[in-house]
Design an enzyme around this catalytic site. Structure first.
Site, PDB file in Angstrom:
ATOM      1  CG  ASP A  31      46.838  42.072  39.629  1.00  8.66           C
ATOM      2  OD1 ASP A  31      46.752  42.768  38.664  1.00  8.66           O
ATOM      3  OD2 ASP A  31      46.635  42.428  40.874  1.00  8.66           O
ATOM      4  CG  ASP A 171      48.037  47.935  39.017  1.00  5.89           C
ATOM      5  OD1 ASP A 171      48.312  47.818  40.286  1.00  5.89           O
ATOM      6  OD2 ASP A 171      47.976  46.625  38.212  1.00  5.89           O
TER       7      ASP A 171
END
Ligand code: DX5
Ligand code: ZN
Length: 208
Positions: A31, A171
């Site tokens: 991320d 996600d």
């Protein structure tokens, strides 16, 4: 079901990456946040690049940034399977997707909970992956937004009707309970459910 693990909520990244390397996890989810597209900011690339020192698993890089064209050449150095950019950004998305492909890395578009699926249509023939956000991007440990389930179905139907080859990943907030909303996906990405546990392999297996 393929599983990707995000280390965003990890308290000891080197240690957790080494443990993950010994599991059967399919991908490591990286991320990247710029403090502009989302409020939070993750570590700079000069630190993030060390991910590949601790694992030889392939990476799926999630760029939550306003200007991916600055980040793509950096992350392309790593062992990337796919790089995702967000469909909500102002940059020329086609140019960015092309840039990713030039590095022989698969390209993907991430879509936020409030963004209409129709926004993806112009890019469908070029995409290898779609990342359906089941939380508002910006931090780990949030609750799964259950309407993502319908969105996943809608996207799967769209892929079928356009007769394109594109995998769907989801996600945010994925755990052994919310996995029931993700059964139509090809991949699920899970963070805190795995990295806050004492047995990563057991939790990964519970999602398959
Ligand atoms: C959210 C991130 C997700 C998140 C997943 O902004 O894109 O990848 O870290 O973590 P959990 O599973 O804790 O929601
Ligand atoms: Zn992510």
């Amino acid at each position: 079901m393929k599983v990707s693990v995000s280390f965003l909520s990890s308290k000891n990244i080197p240690k957790d990456l080494k443990i993950l390397n010994d599991t059967d996890v399919d991908l490591i989810h990286v991320d990247v946040m710029d403090g502009k597209f989302v409020k939070n900011k993750t570590m700079p690339f000069r630190e993030m690049r060390h991910v590949s020192d601790y694992t030889d698993k392939r990476l799926d890089v999630h760029l939550m940034v306003e200007d991916p064209s600055k980040y793509i050449p950096l992350y392309a150095e790593l062992n990337c399977e796919v790089i995702y950019i967000h469909v909500e950004i102002d940059e020329d998305i086609m140019k960015d997707l092309d840039m990713i492909k030039k590095y022989s890395i698969k390209c993907g578009l991430a879509i936020n909970p409030d963004t209409k699926v129709s926004e993806l249509v112009p890019y469908l023939p070029y995409l290898d992956y779609i990342l359906v956000m089941s939380v508002y991007p910006g931090m780990g440990g949030q609750s799964f937004i259950t309407s993502a389930s319908d969105k996943i179905k809608e996207i799967k139907d769209l892929i079928k009707s356009y007769n394109v080859k594109c995998l769907v990943n989801v996600d945010g907030g994925v755990n052994n309970d919310t996995i029931k909303y993700c059964r139509d996906c090809d991949i699920v990405t899970s963070g805190s459910y795995i990295t806050n546990s004492s047995n990563f392999q057991e939790k990964i297996s519970s999602l398959r």
